[in-house]
Design a protein around this motif. Structure first.
Motif, PDB file in Angstrom:
ATOM      1  N   SER A  84       1.538  62.647   0.127  1.00 27.12           N
ATOM      2  CA  SER A  84       0.727  62.113   1.223  1.00 27.12           C
ATOM      3  C   SER A  84       1.532  61.230   2.167  1.00 27.12           C
ATOM      4  O   SER A  84       0.959  60.545   2.996  1.00 27.12           O
ATOM      5  CB  SER A  84      -0.436  61.329   0.638  1.00 27.12           C
ATOM      6  OG  SER A  84       0.046  60.363  -0.261  1.00 27.12           O
ATOM      7  N   THR A 122       4.620  58.297  -4.309  1.00 27.41           N
ATOM      8  CA  THR A 122       3.821  58.440  -3.087  1.00 27.41           C
ATOM      9  C   THR A 122       3.258  59.838  -2.911  1.00 27.41           C
ATOM     10  O   THR A 122       2.608  60.114  -1.897  1.00 27.41           O
ATOM     11  CB  THR A 122       4.683  58.094  -1.862  1.00 27.41           C
ATOM     12  OG1 THR A 122       5.921  58.793  -1.978  1.00 27.41           O
ATOM     13  CG2 THR A 122       4.974  56.618  -1.785  1.00 27.41           C
ATOM     14  N   GLY A 123       3.485  60.719  -3.851  1.00 23.72           N
ATOM     15  CA  GLY A 123       2.918  62.064  -3.781  1.00 23.72           C
ATOM     16  C   GLY A 123       3.343  62.786  -2.524  1.00 23.72           C
ATOM     17  O   GLY A 123       4.396  62.522  -1.942  1.00 23.72           O
ATOM     18  N   LEU A 136     -14.515  68.935  -4.297  1.00 21.93           N
ATOM     19  CA  LEU A 136     -13.292  69.070  -5.107  1.00 21.93           C
ATOM     20  C   LEU A 136     -13.526  68.812  -6.600  1.00 21.93           C
ATOM     21  O   LEU A 136     -14.110  67.808  -6.982  1.00 21.93           O
ATOM     22  CB  LEU A 136     -12.221  68.106  -4.585  1.00 21.93           C
ATOM     23  CG  LEU A 136     -10.811  68.220  -5.163  1.00 21.93           C
ATOM     24  CD1 LEU A 136      -9.807  67.661  -4.172  1.00 21.93           C
ATOM     25  CD2 LEU A 136     -10.622  67.557  -6.504  1.00 21.93           C
ATOM     26  N   THR A 170      -2.433  47.624   0.486  1.00 19.99           N
ATOM     27  CA  THR A 170      -1.081  47.081   0.672  1.00 19.99           C
ATOM     28  C   THR A 170      -0.112  48.208   0.981  1.00 19.99           C
ATOM     29  O   THR A 170       0.075  49.120   0.161  1.00 19.99           O
ATOM     30  CB  THR A 170      -0.626  46.351  -0.613  1.00 19.99           C
ATOM     31  OG1 THR A 170      -1.586  45.339  -0.902  1.00 19.99           O
ATOM     32  CG2 THR A 170       0.743  45.730  -0.442  1.00 19.99           C
ATOM     33  N   GLY A 189      -1.660  56.845  -7.375  1.00 20.76           N
ATOM     34  CA  GLY A 189      -2.186  58.115  -7.874  1.00 20.76           C
ATOM     35  C   GLY A 189      -1.785  58.248  -9.339  1.00 20.76           C
ATOM     36  O   GLY A 189      -1.311  57.278  -9.952  1.00 20.76           O
ATOM     37  N   HIS A 229      -8.127  71.573 -10.704  1.00 15.84           N
ATOM     38  CA  HIS A 229      -7.879  73.008 -10.833  1.00 15.84           C
ATOM     39  C   HIS A 229      -7.440  73.423 -12.222  1.00 15.84           C
ATOM     40  O   HIS A 229      -7.384  74.598 -12.515  1.00 15.84           O
ATOM     41  CB  HIS A 229      -6.816  73.443  -9.825  1.00 15.84           C
ATOM     42  CG  HIS A 229      -7.350  73.560  -8.438  1.00 15.84           C
ATOM     43  ND1 HIS A 229      -6.568  73.390  -7.330  1.00 15.84           N
ATOM     44  CD2 HIS A 229      -8.596  73.817  -7.991  1.00 15.84           C
ATOM     45  CE1 HIS A 229      -7.318  73.554  -6.255  1.00 15.84           C
ATOM     46  NE2 HIS A 229      -8.537  73.800  -6.630  1.00 15.84           N
ATOM     47  N   ASN A 230      -7.005  72.478 -13.026  1.00 18.29           N
ATOM     48  CA  ASN A 230      -6.806  72.873 -14.415  1.00 18.29           C
ATOM     49  C   ASN A 230      -7.594  71.965 -15.335  1.00 18.29           C
ATOM     50  O   ASN A 230      -8.180  70.976 -14.903  1.00 18.29           O
ATOM     51  CB  ASN A 230      -5.335  73.043 -14.805  1.00 18.29           C
ATOM     52  CG  ASN A 230      -4.514  71.842 -14.462  1.00 18.29           C
ATOM     53  OD1 ASN A 230      -4.927  70.726 -14.719  1.00 18.29           O
ATOM     54  ND2 ASN A 230      -3.367  72.062 -13.865  1.00 18.29           N
TER      55      ASN A 230
HETATM   56  C1  LIG Z   1      -8.152  70.485  -4.950  1.00 18.89           C
HETATM   57  C2  LIG Z   1      -7.019  69.969  -5.770  1.00 18.89           C
HETATM   58  C3  LIG Z   1      -7.066  70.141  -7.146  1.00 18.89           C
HETATM   59  C4  LIG Z   1      -6.003  69.696  -7.915  1.00 18.89           C
HETATM   60  N1  LIG Z   1      -6.070  69.902  -9.258  1.00 18.89           N
HETATM   61  C5  LIG Z   1      -5.056  69.472 -10.038  1.00 18.89           C
HETATM   62  C6  LIG Z   1      -5.124  69.633 -11.456  1.00 18.89           C
HETATM   63  O1  LIG Z   1      -6.095  70.128 -12.013  1.00 18.89           O
HETATM   64  N2  LIG Z   1      -4.079  69.212 -12.190  1.00 18.89           N
HETATM   65  C7  LIG Z   1      -2.991  68.644 -11.607  1.00 18.89           C
HETATM   66  O2  LIG Z   1      -2.071  68.277 -12.318  1.00 18.89           O
HETATM   67  N3  LIG Z   1      -2.907  68.490 -10.274  1.00 18.89           N
HETATM   68  C8  LIG Z   1      -3.910  68.882  -9.480  1.00 18.89           C
HETATM   69  N4  LIG Z   1      -3.812  68.716  -8.117  1.00 18.89           N
HETATM   70  C9  LIG Z   1      -2.523  68.329  -7.506  1.00 18.89           C
HETATM   71  C10 LIG Z   1      -1.957  66.913  -7.657  1.00 18.89           C
HETATM   72  O3  LIG Z   1      -2.067  66.434  -8.940  1.00 18.89           O
HETATM   73  C11 LIG Z   1      -2.469  65.944  -6.673  1.00 18.89           C
HETATM   74  O4  LIG Z   1      -2.175  66.367  -5.382  1.00 18.89           O
HETATM   75  C12 LIG Z   1      -2.091  64.460  -6.916  1.00 18.89           C
HETATM   76  O5  LIG Z   1      -2.796  63.723  -5.979  1.00 18.89           O
HETATM   77  C13 LIG Z   1      -0.627  64.035  -6.889  1.00 18.89           C
HETATM   78  O6  LIG Z   1      -0.560  62.721  -7.437  1.00 18.89           O
HETATM   79  P1  LIG Z   1       0.484  61.622  -7.016  1.00 18.89           P
HETATM   80  O7  LIG Z   1       0.178  60.394  -7.794  1.00 18.89           O
HETATM   81  O8  LIG Z   1       1.851  62.175  -7.094  1.00 18.89           O
HETATM   82  O9  LIG Z   1       0.208  61.386  -5.454  1.00 18.89           O
HETATM   83  P2  LIG Z   1      -1.095  60.951  -4.653  1.00 18.89           P
HETATM   84  O10 LIG Z   1      -2.337  61.232  -5.406  1.00 18.89           O
HETATM   85  O11 LIG Z   1      -0.925  61.535  -3.295  1.00 18.89           O
HETATM   86  O12 LIG Z   1      -0.976  59.375  -4.584  1.00 18.89           O
HETATM   87  C14 LIG Z   1       0.007  58.743  -3.800  1.00 18.89           C
HETATM   88  C15 LIG Z   1      -0.522  57.392  -3.400  1.00 18.89           C
HETATM   89  O13 LIG Z   1       0.525  56.722  -2.721  1.00 18.89           O
HETATM   90  C16 LIG Z   1      -0.021  55.937  -1.696  1.00 18.89           C
HETATM   91  N5  LIG Z   1       1.028  55.677  -0.722  1.00 18.89           N
HETATM   92  C17 LIG Z   1       1.820  56.569  -0.084  1.00 18.89           C
HETATM   93  N6  LIG Z   1       2.705  55.931   0.713  1.00 18.89           N
HETATM   94  C18 LIG Z   1       2.469  54.600   0.578  1.00 18.89           C
HETATM   95  C19 LIG Z   1       3.053  53.424   1.135  1.00 18.89           C
HETATM   96  N7  LIG Z   1       4.085  53.480   1.992  1.00 18.89           N
HETATM   97  N8  LIG Z   1       2.539  52.219   0.785  1.00 18.89           N
HETATM   98  C20 LIG Z   1       1.509  52.135  -0.086  1.00 18.89           C
HETATM   99  N9  LIG Z   1       0.917  53.227  -0.648  1.00 18.89           N
HETATM  100  C21 LIG Z   1       1.401  54.428  -0.319  1.00 18.89           C
HETATM  101  C22 LIG Z   1      -1.168  56.779  -1.166  1.00 18.89           C
HETATM  102  O14 LIG Z   1      -2.131  55.966  -0.548  1.00 18.89           O
HETATM  103  C23 LIG Z   1      -1.695  57.433  -2.445  1.00 18.89           C
HETATM  104  O15 LIG Z   1      -2.783  56.749  -3.004  1.00 18.89           O
HETATM  105  C24 LIG Z   1      -4.882  69.093  -7.319  1.00 18.89           C
HETATM  106  C25 LIG Z   1      -4.854  68.887  -5.931  1.00 18.89           C
HETATM  107  C26 LIG Z   1      -5.920  69.312  -5.158  1.00 18.89           C
HETATM  108  C27 LIG Z   1      -5.897  69.077  -3.676  1.00 18.89           C
END
Ligand SMILES: Cc1cc2nc3c(=O)[nH]c(=O)nc-3n(C[C@H](O)[C@H](O)[C@H](O)COP(=O)(O)OP(=O)(O)OC[C@H]3O[C@@H](n4cnc5c(N)ncnc54)[C@H](O)[C@@H]3O)c2cc1C
Length: 588
Positions: free
Chosen positions: A313, A310-311, A225, A273, A188, A228-229
Motif C-alpha cells: 500500500s 508496509t505491504g 471482502l 502516525t 497489517g 481468499h484462503n
Molecule cells: C480480497 C483479498 C483477499 C486476501 N486474502 C488473503 C488470504 O486469504 N490470505 C493471505 O495470506 N493473504 C490474503 N490477501 C493478501 C494480503 O495478505 C494482504 O494484501 C495484506 O494486507 C498484506 O499485509 P501487510 O501487513 O504486508 O500489508 P498491509 O495490510 O498493506 O499493511 C501495511 C500497513 O502499513 C501502513 N503504512 C504504509 N506506509 C506507511 C507509512 N509510511 N507510515 C505509517 N504507516 C504506513 C498502512 O497504513 C497499512 O496499514 C488478500 C488480499 C485481498 C485484497
C-alpha cells in the motif's frame, strides 16, 4: 535413541541417516558428507548454522559449506524429535520421499530441521538426502517465555500502591522517556507478527501506522471482502483464530481481531502516525526517524532497527495512460475506492484485471453500476475453491501448525516451483469450463512463467492473477463488459474512444493498476544512497531466496517483512531471532 513411537523402519532409517550425517560432519573430508546427499540435493539454512537465510544446491557445493558452517556453529545432537510428527512417506513436488523432523543444537541455540530421504531399491540402507533444512528455534538463554515458563504476573499485584498492569502498559506505549529499539512501520499482519515476535524476545518495539485504527487496512477494503484462503492457514503467531470462525474470514472480523491481537500481545502501537523517513547514523548505529502524528505534531526517534511492514500500500502505481487527462469524470486509484453505492446507475471503466480490478468491478456491478473491465495484460484466473486452496493441502495432512510451517520452509525454491507447475496444471483442469468461457469472450489468460501459476506470480511481481469469487462468471455472461486496452484509441471527456470509432461512456474510471515496488518506497523514505545499497526487494535474483526479505539487508538496521499470513507467521520468527541476535552482538 528413543524412537519406539514411530513406525520402526522409517524412524530407524531417518535416525541412521542423522547418525551418519553427524559422523560425516566430524570427518576430515567432504566425500562422505557429499555422499549423504543426492547429486541435485538442497540444503536450506534458516540462521541455525550461518545466521543467514540461504539455500545451497548440489552435493559437491553443499558438503564443504555445510562442514565449515556446522563446525563454526558447533552443531551437534542431530536426533529425531519424538514430540513432533513422526517420519512419514510423502509426495513432494511429485517425488516420493521419507520426510523426518529432527532437532539439534549449536553453541548459540537450539534448532529443528527436516530431512527428506529418497527411497532406494535396496530398502532403507544407504538412503540419501534430497533436501535438508536446518532452522534456528531459539537463542540459548533467550527463549520465549511460553507455557510453563510464562511470566507469573505477580509483580503487578505485590506493591499495592505501585503501577499495576495497565499503568505499566500505558507508560510502555507512551515512549515519553525513551525511544524503542525497533520501529515497525505498518500494522497489517506483517507488522503485527514481527512486533509480537520481538515482544516475546524482550525487544522494546513500537509499531506505527498511518491509519486511524488497527485493522483499518482491512476495514477500508471493499464491502464484500472475505479472505481468499482458509482460516487454518492464516493464524497469527501465539493466538490462533477460534475454531468457531468461518473458513473464509470477513474483512471487518479480521480487522477487529487485529485490534484484539495488538492489545492481547501487548504491542505498543501508535496509529494515526506516518513514518516520514529516516537517516542512518553509521557511527552510533542508530536511525533518526521522523514520525508525524495526526494531531499535527512530529516526534524524532532513534531506534537501532526499522522493520518495513508496509505491504503493497506504499505508493499507488498510476501509469501514464495517454489522453486520460481528457476524461471529465472521476478517476480513482483502486486504493482510493471504497464503496460502490455512490455509483448506482452510473457507468464505470475498471482498468486492470488483477484481484483488485475484478473485485472492484464486481462490487460496482452489485451496487447497480454498468461496468466494463479494461484488460491490459494477460491474467491468470483460478477459482477460489477448490483450485486456489490446492497449495495448502499440507495443512490438511494432519501435522500440527508448527510442523506444517517447518515442512513448508523446508521445501527449497526449485522444488516449490516444480510443485506449483503440477498444482497449476491440476487447477487448470478443475477450472476448465470457466477458462473456456473466459477465452470465448476474449479474456486473455496465462498460467505464469513456465506454468508456475499464481503463487510465483505473487512471489515475483506481487500480482497478475485473480481468485475467482464470481466476477469471471459475470464477464462470461456479459454482465460485466470486457475490452482490451490495446483496442482503446484514447480517452475523451465522455469515456474511452475505441479504435473502431465507438465510445464507451463512463462516469468513473478506476485505475486497478497496482502499487509501486518497495524499492521505490525505500528511495522516498531513506534516499538514493540507501535504496542503491539495498537494491531490489521481493522477487528472486540469482539466489534461491526472496531478495532482502526477512533477512539482513546490505543496509544495517533496515529489515523487510511482507507476504501472506502464512509467510508473515513463519518468517517473523526468524526476523525476530536475527534482530535479537543483532542486539546481543551475535551477528558477525
Ligand atoms: C480480497 C483479498 C483477499 C486476501 N486474502 C488473503 C488470504 O486469504 N490470505 C493471505 O495470506 N493473504 C490474503 N490477501 C493478501 C494480503 O495478505 C494482504 O494484501 C495484506 O494486507 C498484506 O499485509 P501487510 O501487513 O504486508 O500489508 P498491509 O495490510 O498493506 O499493511 C501495511 C500497513 O502499513 C501502513 N503504512 C504504509 N506506509 C506507511 C507509512 N509510511 N507510515 C505509517 N504507516 C504506513 C498502512 O497504513 C497499512 O496499514 C488478500 C488480499 C485481498 C485484497
Amino acid at each position: 535413541m528413543e524412537v519406539l513411537a514411530y513406525p520402526e523402519t522409517l524412524a530407524t532409517a531417518a535416525q541412521n541417516w542423522l547418525d551418519r550425517f553427524e559422523r560425516a560432519l566430524a570427518a576430515p573430508d567432504d566425500v562422505a558428507l557429499a555422499s549423504l546427499f543426492v547429486a541435485d540435493g538442497y540444503w536450506r539454512d534458516l540462521l541455525a548454522l550461518t545466521w543467514r537465510i540461504q539455500t545451497i544446491a548440489g552435493s559437491p557445493t553443499i558438503a564443504p559449506a555445510l562442514r565449515r558452517d556446522a563446525a563454526r556453529a558447533r552443531a551437534s545432537g542431530f536426533a529425531l524429535d519424538p514430540d513432533r510428527t513422526a517420519p512419514r512417506r510423502v509426495t513432494r513436488a511429485g517425488t516420493e520421499a521419507i520426510e523426518a523432523i529432527f532437532r539439534f543444537e549449536t553453541a548459540a541455540g537450539r534448532g529443528s530441521g527436516v530431512v527428506r530421504l529418497l527411497p532406494n531399491a535396496d530398502g532403507h540402507a544407504g538412503l540419501r538426502a534430497w533436501t535438508l533444512l536446518t532452522a534456528l528455534d531459539e537463542i540459548k538463554g533467550h527463549a520465549e517465555q511460553l507455557g510453563g515458563s510464562r511470566p507469573s504476573g505477580s509483580a503487578y499485584a505485590r506493591e499495592f500502591r505501585g503501577p499495576n498492569w495497565l499503568d505499566t502498559r500505558t507508560a510502555a506505549a507512551a515512549y515519553t522517556d525513551r525511544d524503542p529499539a525497533v520501529v515497525v512501520v505498518g500494522a497489517g499482519q506483517a507488522g503485527l507478527c514481527a512486533a509480537a515476535r520481538l515482544g516475546q524476545l524482550q525487544i522494546d518495539t513500537l509499531i506505527v501506522d498511518r491509519e486511524r485504527r488497527i485493522g483499518d487496512n482491512w476495514r477500508h477494503r471493499y464491502h464484500a471482502l472475505v479472505l481468499h484462503n482458509q482460516v487454518h492457514v492464516n493464524h497469527l503467531p501465539y493466538m490462533p483464530f477460534p475454531p468457531t470462525w468461518p473458513a473464509y474470514i470477513p474483512k471487518d472480523k479480521l480487522a477487529a481481531w487485529f485490534a484484539a491481537y495488538a492489545e492481547s500481545m501487548e504491542l505498543n502501537c501508535w496509529t494515526g502516525t506516518e513514518f516520514a523517513g529516516g537517516r542512518y547514523d553509521e557511527a552510533n548505529e542508530r536511525w533518526s526517524v521522523v514520525l508525524r502524528r495526526s494531531d499535527g505534531t512530529a516526534r524524532e526517534m532513534h531506534p537501532r532497527h526499522i522493520v518495513m511492514a508496509t505491504g503493497a500500500s506504499g505508493i499507488p502505481n498510476r501509469p501514464d495512460i495517454p489522453g486520460l487527462k481528457n476524461f471529465a469524470g472521476t478517476i480513482l486509484h483502486a486504493g482510493e475506492y471504497q464503496d460502490g453505492n455512490a455509483w448506482r446507475g452510473k457507468r464505470a471503466l475498471v482498468i486492470g484485471s488483477g484481484t483488485s480490478g475484478h473485485d472492484i468491478a464486481q462490487d460496482l456491478h452489485a451496487s447497480g453500476a454498468e461496468v466494463t473491465i479494461v484488460q491490459r495484460g494477460s491474467t491468470m484466473v483460478v477459482n477460489v475453491e477448490p483450485s486456489a486452496q490446492l497449495p495448502y493441502a499440507l495443512y490438511d495432512e494432519g501435522p500440527s501448525l508448527e510442523d506444517c510451517d517447518l515442512i513448508t520452509t523446508s521445501i527449497p525454491l526449485p522444488l516449490a516451483r516444480k510443485s506449483h507447475v503440477l498444482l497449476t496444471a491440476q487447477a487448470k483442469k478443475l477450472d476448465q469450463d470457466l477458462l473456456d468461457g473466459l477465452a470465448r469472450v476474449g479474456f486473455r489468460l496465462d498460467f505464469g512463467d513456465d506454468g508456475t501459476g499464481w503463487q510465483f506470480k505473487y512471489l515475483t511481481r506481487g500480482g497478475g492473477y485473480y481468485f475467482n469469487v464470481g466476477c469471471s462468471e459475470l464477464i462470461v455472461e456479459g454482465e460485466i463488459g470486457l475490452v482490451q486496452f490495446a483496442d482503446i484509441d484514447g480517452f475523451v471527456a465522455e469515456g474511452a474512444r475505441m479504435r473502431g470509432g465507438a465510445t464507451i461512456g463512463a462516469d468513473l474510471i478506476v485505475l486497478a493498476t497496482g502499487y509501486k515496488g518497495q524499492d521505490v518506497l525505500v528511495r522516498k523514505l531513506f534516499g538514493d544512497e540507501v535504496a542503491a545499497r539495498v537494491g531490489p526487494i521481493w522477487g528472486f535474483g540469482d539466489e534461491l531466496e526472496l531478495r532482502n526479505m526477512f533477512t539482513r539487508t546490505p543496509q544495517p538496521g533496515l529489515w523487510f517483512i511482507a507476504g501472506s499470513f502464512a509467510q508473515c507467521r513463519i518468517y517473523s520468527k526468524y526476523l525476530g531471532l536475527q534482530i535479537k541476535a543483532s542486539e546481543l552482538g551475535m551477528l558477525a
